[in-house]
Design a protein around this motif. Structure first.
Motif, PDB file in Angstrom:
ATOM      1  N   PRO A  42       5.578  33.816  -2.857  1.00  0.00           N
ATOM      2  CA  PRO A  42       6.561  32.729  -2.923  1.00  0.00           C
ATOM      3  C   PRO A  42       5.876  31.367  -2.892  1.00  0.00           C
ATOM      4  N   HIS A  43       6.501  30.410  -3.562  1.00  0.00           N
ATOM      5  CA  HIS A  43       5.905  29.084  -3.668  1.00  0.00           C
ATOM      6  C   HIS A  43       6.273  28.173  -2.505  1.00  0.00           C
ATOM      7  N   ASP A  44       7.274  28.561  -1.721  1.00  0.00           N
ATOM      8  CA  ASP A  44       7.676  27.702  -0.611  1.00  0.00           C
ATOM      9  C   ASP A  44       8.119  28.542   0.580  1.00  0.00           C
ATOM     10  N   ALA A  45       8.185  27.906   1.733  1.00  0.00           N
ATOM     11  CA  ALA A  45       8.523  28.601   2.980  1.00  0.00           C
ATOM     12  C   ALA A  45       9.967  29.096   2.972  1.00  0.00           C
ATOM     13  N   GLN A  46      10.845  28.378   2.292  1.00  0.00           N
ATOM     14  CA  GLN A  46      12.249  28.795   2.240  1.00  0.00           C
ATOM     15  C   GLN A  46      12.395  30.134   1.511  1.00  0.00           C
ATOM     16  N   THR A  47      11.694  30.305   0.400  1.00  0.00           N
ATOM     17  CA  THR A  47      11.732  31.570  -0.339  1.00  0.00           C
ATOM     18  C   THR A  47      11.100  32.680   0.491  1.00  0.00           C
ATOM     19  N   GLU A  48      10.007  32.371   1.162  1.00  0.00           N
ATOM     20  CA  GLU A  48       9.338  33.335   2.039  1.00  0.00           C
ATOM     21  C   GLU A  48      10.288  33.808   3.135  1.00  0.00           C
ATOM     22  N   ALA A  49      11.020  32.873   3.744  1.00  0.00           N
ATOM     23  CA  ALA A  49      11.972  33.222   4.798  1.00  0.00           C
ATOM     24  C   ALA A  49      13.127  34.052   4.245  1.00  0.00           C
ATOM     25  N   TYR A  50      13.590  33.709   3.066  1.00  0.00           N
ATOM     26  CA  TYR A  50      14.695  34.446   2.436  1.00  0.00           C
ATOM     27  C   TYR A  50      14.299  35.905   2.195  1.00  0.00           C
ATOM     28  N   ILE A  51      13.111  36.106   1.683  1.00  0.00           N
ATOM     29  CA  ILE A  51      12.624  37.466   1.427  1.00  0.00           C
ATOM     30  C   ILE A  51      12.392  38.200   2.747  1.00  0.00           C
ATOM     31  N   GLY A  52      11.838  37.495   3.726  1.00  0.00           N
ATOM     32  CA  GLY A  52      11.605  38.103   5.033  1.00  0.00           C
ATOM     33  C   GLY A  52      12.891  38.529   5.726  1.00  0.00           C
ATOM     34  N   LEU A  53      13.949  37.788   5.536  1.00  0.00           N
ATOM     35  CA  LEU A  53      15.231  38.099   6.166  1.00  0.00           C
ATOM     36  C   LEU A  53      15.979  39.225   5.457  1.00  0.00           C
ATOM     37  N   GLY A  54      15.675  39.436   4.183  1.00  0.00           N
ATOM     38  CA  GLY A  54      16.380  40.472   3.412  1.00  0.00           C
ATOM     39  C   GLY A  54      16.246  41.865   4.003  1.00  0.00           C
ATOM     40  N   GLY A  55      15.058  42.220   4.473  1.00  0.00           N
ATOM     41  CA  GLY A  55      14.833  43.558   5.029  1.00  0.00           C
ATOM     42  C   GLY A  55      15.615  43.819   6.302  1.00  0.00           C
ATOM     43  N   PRO A  56      15.473  42.958   7.325  1.00  0.00           N
ATOM     44  CA  PRO A  56      16.240  43.181   8.549  1.00  0.00           C
ATOM     45  C   PRO A  56      17.758  43.141   8.344  1.00  0.00           C
ATOM     46  N   LEU A  57      18.228  42.300   7.429  1.00  0.00           N
ATOM     47  CA  LEU A  57      19.675  42.249   7.187  1.00  0.00           C
ATOM     48  C   LEU A  57      20.191  43.551   6.588  1.00  0.00           C
ATOM     49  N   LEU A  58      19.595  43.991   5.488  1.00  0.00           N
ATOM     50  CA  LEU A  58      20.054  45.232   4.861  1.00  0.00           C
ATOM     51  C   LEU A  58      19.743  46.433   5.752  1.00  0.00           C
ATOM     52  N   GLY A  59      18.617  46.388   6.460  1.00  0.00           N
ATOM     53  CA  GLY A  59      18.270  47.468   7.376  1.00  0.00           C
ATOM     54  C   GLY A  59      19.270  47.601   8.518  1.00  0.00           C
ATOM     55  N   THR A  60      19.754  46.489   9.021  1.00  0.00           N
ATOM     56  CA  THR A  60      20.754  46.516  10.091  1.00  0.00           C
ATOM     57  C   THR A  60      22.089  47.040   9.570  1.00  0.00           C
ATOM     58  N   VAL A  61      22.427  46.709   8.345  1.00  0.00           N
ATOM     59  CA  VAL A  61      23.639  47.276   7.740  1.00  0.00           C
ATOM     60  C   VAL A  61      23.503  48.801   7.655  1.00  0.00           C
ATOM     61  N   GLY A  62      22.331  49.279   7.206  1.00  0.00           N
ATOM     62  CA  GLY A  62      22.094  50.721   7.128  1.00  0.00           C
ATOM     63  C   GLY A  62      22.162  51.389   8.488  1.00  0.00           C
ATOM     64  N   ALA A  63      21.568  50.775   9.513  1.00  0.00           N
ATOM     65  CA  ALA A  63      21.603  51.334  10.864  1.00  0.00           C
ATOM     66  C   ALA A  63      23.029  51.340  11.414  1.00  0.00           C
ATOM     67  N   THR A  64      23.817  50.322  11.074  1.00  0.00           N
ATOM     68  CA  THR A  64      25.209  50.259  11.511  1.00  0.00           C
ATOM     69  C   THR A  64      26.029  51.378  10.878  1.00  0.00           C
ATOM     70  N   VAL A  65      25.809  51.628   9.607  1.00  0.00           N
ATOM     71  CA  VAL A  65      26.503  52.733   8.933  1.00  0.00           C
ATOM     72  C   VAL A  65      26.142  54.063   9.609  1.00  0.00           C
ATOM     73  N   CYS A  66      24.861  54.264   9.902  1.00  0.00           N
ATOM     74  CA  CYS A  66      24.432  55.483  10.607  1.00  0.00           C
ATOM     75  C   CYS A  66      25.100  55.592  11.967  1.00  0.00           C
ATOM     76  N   TYR A  67      25.173  54.476  12.681  1.00  0.00           N
ATOM     77  CA  TYR A  67      25.791  54.468  14.004  1.00  0.00           C
ATOM     78  C   TYR A  67      27.265  54.864  13.923  1.00  0.00           C
ATOM     79  N   LEU A  68      27.987  54.259  12.983  1.00  0.00           N
ATOM     80  CA  LEU A  68      29.418  54.557  12.850  1.00  0.00           C
ATOM     81  C   LEU A  68      29.651  56.009  12.443  1.00  0.00           C
ATOM     82  N   LEU A  69      28.828  56.517  11.527  1.00  0.00           N
ATOM     83  CA  LEU A  69      28.951  57.926  11.133  1.00  0.00           C
ATOM     84  C   LEU A  69      28.600  58.853  12.293  1.00  0.00           C
ATOM     85  N   ALA A  70      27.566  58.512  13.057  1.00  0.00           N
ATOM     86  CA  ALA A  70      27.164  59.339  14.195  1.00  0.00           C
ATOM     87  C   ALA A  70      28.273  59.408  15.239  1.00  0.00           C
ATOM     88  N   ARG A  71      28.920  58.288  15.502  1.00  0.00           N
ATOM     89  CA  ARG A  71      30.019  58.264  16.475  1.00  0.00           C
ATOM     90  C   ARG A  71      31.244  59.013  15.945  1.00  0.00           C
TER      91      ARG A  71
END
Length: 181
Positions: free
Chosen positions: A84-113
């Motif tokens: 990435p050419h700037d810190a904002q793009t770097e942060a955006y890409i860095g945040l993408g994983g935890p955001l989608l990963g948390t959605v996936g973990a939430t789906v697993c949690y709801l299905l498990a319950r």
């Protein structure tokens, strides 16, 4: 001659898919050997979801990015062909994983319950922890990429968090997940 060139190019794309799928399968096999196949498949799937969050975010910013590569008991990553050419793009890409990963973990949690599946509940907890661990404000974690938009000095706050995590009654599972981040 054109057909041969197209065949070689399609083979290159196929080899990238085989590398990603092969390392993913190897991870599942090794985790299954230690934790059982259900947990292994679920955990590697959540790692895949996390990495696809980075993949999607990078593509949205117009960057060329490779498919995820997995190393068992170490983690996974997507390779950015161009940084990435700037810190904002770097942060955006860095945040993408935890955001989608948390959605996936939430789906697993709801299905498990809903289905009363303890192994899926364990997968969801591991997914939540993996995403939270990745948010430690220290490079090379995702949190280090995200906080760089403010100041790399924030990384100094990540050191005591990481040390404290290991000193406060580290369990073998905690250490394993920490190594995979």
């Amino acid at each position: 001659m054109t057909k041969l060139l197209l065949l070689l190019l399609s083979g290159a794309k196929l080899s990238k898919l085989l590398l990603s799928g092969g390392t993913m399968l190897l991870s599942v096999l090794l985790y299954a050997w230690v934790y059982g196949w259900r947990y292994a498949v679920g955990f590697v799937a959540l790692m895949f979801v996390h990495e696809m969050g980075h993949f999607i975010a990078a593509r949205q910013k117009g960057l060329d990015v490779g498919l995820p590569t997995f190393i068992p008991f170490v983690g996974a990553w997507v390779e950015l062909k161009h940084m990435p050419h700037d810190a904002q793009t770097e942060a955006y890409i860095g945040l993408g994983g935890p955001l989608l990963g948390t959605v996936g973990a939430t789906v697993c949690y709801l299905l498990a319950r809903s289905w009363n599946l303890d192994w899926l509940l364990a997968v969801s907890y591991a997914g939540f922890f993996l995403n939270l661990f990745n948010l430690i404000p220290l490079s090379p974690f995702d949190g280090g990429r995200i906080t760089a938009v403010l100041s790399p000095r924030i990384w100094f706050a990540g050191v005591p968090v990481l040390v404290g995590l290991f000193l406060y009654r580290p369990s073998p599972m905690l250490l394993l997940i920490a190594l995979m981040a």
